[in-house]
Design an enzyme around this catalytic site. Structure first.
Site, PDB file in Angstrom:
ATOM      1  N   ASP A   1     -52.778  74.176  36.968  1.00  0.00           N
ATOM      2  CA  ASP A   1     -52.220  72.946  37.520  1.00  0.00           C
ATOM      3  C   ASP A   1     -50.838  73.220  38.086  1.00  0.00           C
ATOM      4  O   ASP A   1     -50.443  72.682  39.104  1.00  0.00           O
ATOM      5  CB  ASP A   1     -52.070  71.884  36.420  1.00  0.00           C
ATOM      6  CG  ASP A   1     -53.420  71.381  35.968  1.00  0.00           C
ATOM      7  OD1 ASP A   1     -54.426  71.815  36.564  1.00  0.00           O
ATOM      8  OD2 ASP A   1     -53.462  70.564  35.029  1.00  0.00           O
TER       9      ASP A   1
ATOM     10  N   ASP B   1     -49.532  72.478  41.791  1.00  0.00           N
ATOM     11  CA  ASP B   1     -48.383  71.609  42.064  1.00  0.00           C
ATOM     12  C   ASP B   1     -47.329  72.298  42.919  1.00  0.00           C
ATOM     13  O   ASP B   1     -46.702  71.701  43.775  1.00  0.00           O
ATOM     14  CB  ASP B   1     -47.743  71.140  40.749  1.00  0.00           C
ATOM     15  CG  ASP B   1     -48.612  70.113  40.060  1.00  0.00           C
ATOM     16  OD1 ASP B   1     -49.541  69.606  40.712  1.00  0.00           O
ATOM     17  OD2 ASP B   1     -48.367  69.831  38.875  1.00  0.00           O
TER      18      ASP B   1
ATOM     19  N   SER C   1     -50.805  58.289  39.846  1.00  0.00           N
ATOM     20  CA  SER C   1     -50.783  59.441  38.939  1.00  0.00           C
ATOM     21  C   SER C   1     -49.336  59.706  38.543  1.00  0.00           C
ATOM     22  O   SER C   1     -48.439  58.981  38.960  1.00  0.00           O
ATOM     23  CB  SER C   1     -51.423  60.651  39.601  1.00  0.00           C
ATOM     24  OG  SER C   1     -50.685  60.959  40.751  1.00  0.00           O
ATOM     25  N   LEU C   2     -49.139  60.725  37.758  1.00  0.00           N
ATOM     26  CA  LEU C   2     -47.789  60.982  37.250  1.00  0.00           C
ATOM     27  C   LEU C   2     -47.212  62.229  37.886  1.00  0.00           C
ATOM     28  O   LEU C   2     -47.938  63.189  38.148  1.00  0.00           O
ATOM     29  CB  LEU C   2     -47.847  61.201  35.732  1.00  0.00           C
ATOM     30  CG  LEU C   2     -48.248  60.007  34.887  1.00  0.00           C
ATOM     31  CD1 LEU C   2     -48.553  60.458  33.466  1.00  0.00           C
ATOM     32  CD2 LEU C   2     -47.133  58.980  34.878  1.00  0.00           C
TER      33      LEU C   2
ATOM     34  N   GLU D   1     -45.684  59.630  24.705  1.00  0.00           N
ATOM     35  CA  GLU D   1     -47.118  59.569  24.389  1.00  0.00           C
ATOM     36  C   GLU D   1     -47.735  60.939  24.600  1.00  0.00           C
ATOM     37  O   GLU D   1     -47.196  61.758  25.334  1.00  0.00           O
ATOM     38  CB  GLU D   1     -47.819  58.581  25.334  1.00  0.00           C
ATOM     39  CG  GLU D   1     -47.411  57.159  25.111  1.00  0.00           C
ATOM     40  CD  GLU D   1     -47.953  56.218  26.184  1.00  0.00           C
ATOM     41  OE1 GLU D   1     -48.829  56.626  26.972  1.00  0.00           O
ATOM     42  OE2 GLU D   1     -47.477  55.083  26.232  1.00  0.00           O
TER      43      GLU D   1
ATOM     44  N   LYS E   1     -50.436  63.321  26.339  1.00  0.00           N
ATOM     45  CA  LYS E   1     -51.152  63.275  27.611  1.00  0.00           C
ATOM     46  C   LYS E   1     -52.565  63.797  27.372  1.00  0.00           C
ATOM     47  O   LYS E   1     -52.795  64.995  27.220  1.00  0.00           O
ATOM     48  CB  LYS E   1     -50.437  64.126  28.663  1.00  0.00           C
ATOM     49  CG  LYS E   1     -51.068  63.977  30.032  1.00  0.00           C
ATOM     50  CD  LYS E   1     -50.180  64.582  31.106  1.00  0.00           C
ATOM     51  CE  LYS E   1     -50.632  64.210  32.495  1.00  0.00           C
ATOM     52  NZ  LYS E   1     -52.001  64.517  32.800  1.00  0.00           N
TER      53      LYS E   1
ATOM     54  N   ARG F   1     -60.987  56.292  38.178  1.00  0.00           N
ATOM     55  CA  ARG F   1     -59.809  56.292  39.026  1.00  0.00           C
ATOM     56  C   ARG F   1     -60.184  56.441  40.494  1.00  0.00           C
ATOM     57  O   ARG F   1     -59.555  55.860  41.373  1.00  0.00           O
ATOM     58  CB  ARG F   1     -58.900  57.430  38.582  1.00  0.00           C
ATOM     59  CG  ARG F   1     -57.763  57.663  39.502  1.00  0.00           C
ATOM     60  CD  ARG F   1     -56.604  58.251  38.744  1.00  0.00           C
ATOM     61  NE  ARG F   1     -55.534  58.546  39.652  1.00  0.00           N
ATOM     62  CZ  ARG F   1     -55.362  59.726  40.210  1.00  0.00           C
ATOM     63  NH1 ARG F   1     -56.189  60.699  39.937  1.00  0.00           N
ATOM     64  NH2 ARG F   1     -54.367  59.923  41.022  1.00  0.00           N
TER      65      ARG F   1
ATOM     66  N   LYS G   1     -42.369  57.445  29.270  1.00  0.00           N
ATOM     67  CA  LYS G   1     -42.335  56.213  30.055  1.00  0.00           C
ATOM     68  C   LYS G   1     -41.101  55.395  29.674  1.00  0.00           C
ATOM     69  O   LYS G   1     -40.744  55.333  28.499  1.00  0.00           O
ATOM     70  CB  LYS G   1     -43.575  55.362  29.761  1.00  0.00           C
ATOM     71  CG  LYS G   1     -44.881  56.057  30.088  1.00  0.00           C
ATOM     72  CD  LYS G   1     -46.097  55.239  29.670  1.00  0.00           C
ATOM     73  CE  LYS G   1     -47.370  55.992  30.018  1.00  0.00           C
ATOM     74  NZ  LYS G   1     -48.589  55.420  29.445  1.00  0.00           N
TER      75      LYS G   1
ATOM     76  N   CYS H   1     -83.228  86.238  36.499  1.00  0.00           N
ATOM     77  CA  CYS H   1     -84.197  87.327  36.624  1.00  0.00           C
ATOM     78  C   CYS H   1     -85.568  86.686  36.422  1.00  0.00           C
ATOM     79  O   CYS H   1     -85.851  86.137  35.364  1.00  0.00           O
ATOM     80  CB  CYS H   1     -83.953  88.394  35.553  1.00  0.00           C
ATOM     81  SG  CYS H   1     -85.343  89.532  35.433  1.00  0.00           S
TER      82      CYS H   1
HETATM   83  S1  IVH Z   1     -49.996  56.675  32.295  1.00  0.00           S
HETATM   84  C1  IVH Z   1     -48.712  55.079  36.261  1.00  0.00           C
HETATM   85  N1  IVH Z   1     -50.338  57.790  29.982  1.00  0.00           N
HETATM   86  O1  IVH Z   1     -52.728  61.507  33.406  1.00  0.00           O
HETATM   87  C2  IVH Z   1     -49.017  55.876  35.067  1.00  0.00           C
HETATM   88  N2  IVH Z   1     -51.531  58.675  31.847  1.00  0.00           N
HETATM   89  O2  IVH Z   1     -51.444  62.089  36.288  1.00  0.00           O
HETATM   90  C3  IVH Z   1     -50.433  55.906  34.771  1.00  0.00           C
HETATM   91  N3  IVH Z   1     -53.053  60.529  31.274  1.00  0.00           N
HETATM   92  O3  IVH Z   1     -54.450  59.553  35.723  1.00  0.00           O
HETATM   93  C4  IVH Z   1     -50.830  56.881  33.794  1.00  0.00           C
HETATM   94  N4  IVH Z   1     -52.607  60.565  29.118  1.00  0.00           N
HETATM   95  O4  IVH Z   1     -55.627  60.116  33.563  1.00  0.00           O
HETATM   96  C5  IVH Z   1     -50.676  57.813  31.284  1.00  0.00           C
HETATM   97  N5  IVH Z   1     -50.586  58.667  27.834  1.00  0.00           N
HETATM   98  C6  IVH Z   1     -50.913  58.670  29.127  1.00  0.00           C
HETATM   99  C7  IVH Z   1     -51.852  59.597  29.671  1.00  0.00           C
HETATM  100  C8  IVH Z   1     -52.131  59.569  31.044  1.00  0.00           C
HETATM  101  C9  IVH Z   1     -53.313  61.105  30.103  1.00  0.00           C
HETATM  102  C10 IVH Z   1     -53.672  60.918  32.565  1.00  0.00           C
HETATM  103  C11 IVH Z   1     -54.269  59.784  33.350  1.00  0.00           C
HETATM  104  C12 IVH Z   1     -53.576  59.769  34.666  1.00  0.00           C
HETATM  105  C13 IVH Z   1     -52.970  61.139  34.734  1.00  0.00           C
HETATM  106  C14 IVH Z   1     -51.655  61.040  35.461  1.00  0.00           C
END
Ligand code: IVH
Length: 667
Positions: free
Chosen positions: A33, A37, A82-83, A114, A116, A137, A291, A427
Site C-alpha cells: 500500500d 501511495d 477514504s482516509l 481506533e 483500522k 463502498r 479522528k 496436469c
Molecule cells: S473511518 C471518512 N474508521 O479504511 C472516514 N475507516 O481508507 C471514513 N477503515 O474505507 C472511514 N477501519 O474501509 C474508518 N476505524 C475505522 C476504519 C476505517 C478501517 C477502512 C474503511 C475505509 C478505509 C479508509
C-alpha cells in the site's frame, strides 16, 4: 524537458492502472500500500505542477471501484470517503500541526483512536430502527446493494427497536465487514481439501464473501462487522465517540478498543501498544485511525477531494524481508493443480527463518515480473505461508531473463492445461504420480478414513507398485507390507488393523475421502445426509443436486463428472466389496440432556479432544457454536483461554462450565 515530464506522468498512470487492476480484478497486490501511495503522490504532485497534462481518467481522479455488475447500484447519500495515510510519527505530527493551525492555537479538541480494520467497507441504512439497506463502498459515490448478504452477518442488527427507542428515525452507520483469522484459516483448509486454490488473505475473503450471489453462501462464511461511523441529520450527540457509545447501547457492535485522548503523544502511545498487541487480535488490522472527536470541528475542517481533513490513518509497516529468489518449483496437487513455489535464500522474518514462499499462479508471477536471481521482498500476511510482494528492481542483474512458466508437468511431462475460469494450470493426466499419491494421502487422512499411514508409507507402497488407487489399499497383504523398508511384524499388523478399522468409518467421511473435486468435509456431510447412499448420489441429476444445502452448480457438475467416469465407478465397486460404509447409518442421539443448549468451546482439554467434546455435545442434543453471543448458553472453558474471551463471556452473562461439568451433565 516537458516531453520527459509528460512521459513520466504517463508512466506513473500506466503503473497505477496496472496495480489497480491487480488489486481489484486479480485480487492480488504486488506492491505494498505504501508504494502504491507513493506512486499516487508523485503523480498528483506532477499533475498539480503541470496542469497542461491533466487527464480526466487519471488514477488520481478515481479511487478503485469494487462495483459488481450483478448487484443493483445505490447512490450513497453521503459519499464514502477514504482516509489519508501516514506511515511515520513525523507525518502524524504534521497532521496534528495542520489541525491546530486550522482550528487556532488555543482550540481545545480531542482525538479518538481506533483500530483500522482490514476488511471491506459497508454502509448500513436504518429506518425506524430496521435495517433498510446495506451498500458497499463501490467508487465512493455509488456501490453495490448487498442488503441480503449483509443480513446474514450476525453482528449486524436487523431491528434495534427492541433494545431502545432513542435512536434517530433515519440514520446511516458505516463500518468494516471482516473475516476473523480463524474462520479464514478454516476456509482455506476446506478449500485446499476440496481441491480449490486458497484465498490470498482475510480481506479478499471478506469482500468476496460479501459479494457472493447466493446469500446462503455468504452466511456460511461467518463474517463479522465493526461499525465505526454514524451519520444522520439528527445525531444524538456532538461527539463521534459518544455517538458510537450510543450506537453500542442500541445493539451495534462498535470497536472495543477505541480510546478518546487529549494529545498527539497519547495517540503515539496507542499506536505503540497496538503495533505489538495486534498479533493477539482475532482479526487483521493494518493500522490505526485517528479522528477529531468534535463533530462541529469535523465540519469546520471539512474534506479535501476524497478524504476528510479531520481524520487520518497510520499504517503499520508489514514485517518484510529482502532475499534472493534461487529457483521456482512447480508442485502438483492431488487434483492436478500446479502451484509455483519459490525457493529463497533463507532469511529471518518475524521470528522464523523463511526458505519458501508461495507464488500462487502464472498471473501473479507475471504481475510481479519475478525472475530467478532477483532480490525479492517477502511478507507474512494473514496466511501461514509467506508471500512475495514485490521485487527490488535496482538489484536486478543485466543477465536476468523473463521467467517462463512451466508448460509441461514437472512430474510426468504431460502438457499442462488451463481453462478460462481457473487461475491455476492443471496436469490433465490422472495417472500422474503426485496426483495418485496425493489422492491416497487424502483418503487415508485423519478427517477421512484415518488410516495409520504417513506420506512415506504411501510413497513406498506406490513405488513398490502395490498401490495405484485407493481401492488397492484393501488388497494389501502382510507379505507385501513386510517387504517395505522399516516394517516389521508388529507394524505390519498395526497397518492391517488400521485398514480393517477404517471399514467402520461413516459414509460421510468415506465420501469426503474418495476425493471428488470441490467436495470438502462439509459438503460431503450434506450430500451423505441428503442422499443416504452412494447409489442415490451417483444417480442424482444436476437439479436434484443443486437443491441440496451448499451445493452450487460447480460442485453438482463435479459430482456428476466423477460418477460418469468408468475408472471411478470401478474403484467405488471395489471399495464396496471391501466392506466400506456407503450408506448412512442413522445414529440415535444418546440423550437429550443438552437439548437446545448452544455451547462454545475454548482452550485445551485434559480428557477429550475438541472433536470428541463436540461429538458428546451433539449426541446429547446440544449444539456446538464457534463464537460467543447473547444466545450462547454455556461456555465450556479448558486451559489457556484468553482474558478477552472471558470478558466477553461475562459481559453476556454466560454460564462457564468445565470439561468435568459437561461430562457430569450428560452422565
Ligand atoms: S473511518 C471518512 N474508521 O479504511 C472516514 N475507516 O481508507 C471514513 N477503515 O474505507 C472511514 N477501519 O474501509 C474508518 N476505524 C475505522 C476504519 C476505517 C478501517 C477502512 C474503511 C475505509 C478505509 C479508509
Amino acid at each position: 524537458m516537458k516531453s520527459e515530464i509528460k512521459e513520466k506522468i504517463e508512466f506513473l498512470r500506466a503503473e497505477l492502472h496496472r496495480h489497480n487492476h491487480n488489486y481489484y480484478v486479480l485480487s492480488t497486490s504486488v506492491i505494498s500500500d505504501y508504494e502504491y501511495d507513493m506512486l499516487l503522490k508523485e503523480l498528483a504532485e506532477l499533475e498539480t505542477k503541470y496542469p497542461e497534462f491533466d487527464a480526466p481518467d487519471s488514477p488520481t481522479k478515481r479511487v478503485g471501484s469494487d462495483i459488481n455488475k450483478e448487484f443493483s447500484q445505490v447512490r450513497h447519500k453521503y459519499p464514502m470517503l477514504s482516509l489519508g495515510n501516514t506511515y511515520n510519527i513525523g507525518e502524524l505530527r504534521d497532521f496534528d500541526g495542520r489541525i491546530r493551525r486550522f482550528l487556532g492555537e488555543n482550540a481545545d479538541y480531542q482525538y479518538v483512536c481506533e483500530l483500522k480494520y482490514d476488511g471491506t467497507a459497508i454502509s448500513l441504512n436504518y429506518k425506524n430502527g430496521k435495517l433498510a439497506q446495506a451498500v458497499t463502498r463501490g467508487d465512493g459515490e455509488q456501490g453495490d446493494n448487498v442488503t441480503d448478504n449483509a443480513r446474514t452477518i450476525r453482528t449486524i442488527p436487523q431491528d434495534i427497536s427492541a433494545f431502545s427507542k432513542d435512536f434517530p428515525a433515519e440514520f446511516e452507520i458505516r463500518g468494516e465487514v471482516l473475516m476473523p483469522r480463524k474462520v479464514f484459516d478454516n476456509l482455506n483448509i476446506e478449500r485446499t481439501e476440496a481441491g480449490e486454490s486458497p484465498m490470498a488473505n482475510p480481506r479478499n475473503a471478506a469482500s468476496g464473501a460479501l459479494k457472493l450471489q447466493n446469500s446462503a453462501q455468504t452466511a456460511k462464511r461467518k463474517l463479522d462487522a465493526f461499525l465505526y461511523f454514524m451519520m444522520s441529520e439528527n445525531l444524538p450527540t456532538n461527539s463521534h465517540y459518544d455517538n458510537l457509545q450510543r450506537a453500542k447501547s442500541w445493539g451495534f457492535k462498535t470497536p472495543d478498543h477505541t480510546r478518546r485522548v487529549n494529545t498527539i503523544d497519547e495517540v503515539f502511545e496507542f499506536i505503540n501498544y497496538w503495533d505489538t498487541a495486534r498479533k493477539d487480535l482475532e482479526y487483521d488490522i493494518d493500522g490505526i485511525v485517528i479522528k477529531v472527536d468534535d463533530l462541529t470541528l469535523q465540519e469546520r475542517l471539512g474534506a479535501t477531494g476524497k478524504s476528510p481533513r479531520w481524520a487520518i490513518s497510520y499504517k503499520f509497516k508489514a514485517e518484510e524481508a529482502c532475499t534472493k529468489l534461487l529457483s521456482v518449483d512447480f508442485q502438483v496437487g492431488r487434483t492436478g493443480a500446479i502451484t509455483p513455489v519459490a525457493n529463497l535464500e533463507p532469511v529471518q522474518l518475524a521470528g522464523t527463518v523463511v526458505k519458501r514462499a508461495s507464488l500462487h499462479n502464472a498471473d501473479v508471477m507475471r504481475a510481479l515480473d519475478v525472475r530467478i536471481g532477483d532480490s525479492v521482498y517477502v511478507e507474512k500476511g494473514g496466511e501461514i505461508i509467506p508471500k512475495i510482494t514485490r521485487i527490488e528492481p535496482s538489484l536486478r542483474t543485466a543477465e536476468s531473463v523473463e521467467f517462463q512458466y512451466a508448460t509441461h508437468c514437472p512430474e510426468c511431462g504431460t502438457e499442462l492445461v488451463r481453462s478460462d475460469e481457473e487461475a491455476n494450470h492443471y496436469c490433465p493426466n490422472p495417472n500422474c504420480p503426485p496426483q495418485i499419491k496425493g489422492k491416497i494421502e487424502h483418503f487415508v487422512g485423519r478427517k477421512a478414513m484415518d488410516i495409520n499411514m504417513g506420506e512415506a508409507t504411501v510413497k513406498a507402497l506406490f513405488d513398490a507398485g502395490y498401490v495405484k488407487t485407493i481401492a488397492d489399499l484393501y488388497d494389501l497383504s502382510r507379505e507385501q507390507i513386510l517387504k517395505l523398508d522399516g516394517f516389521k511384524e508388529k507394524s505390519a499388523q498395526n497397518l492391517l488393523e488400521s485398514l480393517g478399522e477404517s471399514k467402520l468409518v461413516p459414509f460421510e467421511r468415506v465420501l469426503f475421502g474418495i476425493g471428488i473435486r470441490f467436495v470438502g468435509a462439509t459438503v460431503a456431510k450434506n450430500l451423505a445426509k441428503a442422499f443416504k447412499t452412494i447409489d442415490n448420489l451417483a444417480n442424482a441429476d444436476l437439479e436434484t443436486l443443486t437443491h441440496i444445502d451448499e451445493i452450487g452448480e460447480r460442485i453438482a457438475q463435479s459430482v456428476i463428472d466423477f460418477f460418469k467416469n468408468e475408472e471411478n465407478r470401478i474403484i467405488i465397486n471395489r471399495l464396496k466389496s471391501a466392506g466400506l460404509q456407503f450408506e448412512i447409518v442413522e445414529t440415535e442421539s444418546a440423550s437429550d440432556k443438552l437439548k437446545g443448549a448452544s455451547i462454545v468451546l475454548s482452550g485445551t482439554f485434559a480428557k477429550h479432544s475438541r472433536d470428541e467434546l463436540k461429538a458428546i455435545i451433539e449426541r446429547n442434543g446440544g449444539k456446538n457454536v464457534s463464537s460467543v453471543s447473547k444466545s450462547t448458553d454455556y461456555f465450556l472453558a479448558g486451559d489457556k483461554v484468553g482474558p478477552s474471551k472471558f470478558a466477553k463471556v461475562n459481559e453476556f452473562g454466560i454460564k462457564i462450565i468445565s470439561e468435568d461439568d459437561l461430562l457430569e451433565m450428560v452422565k
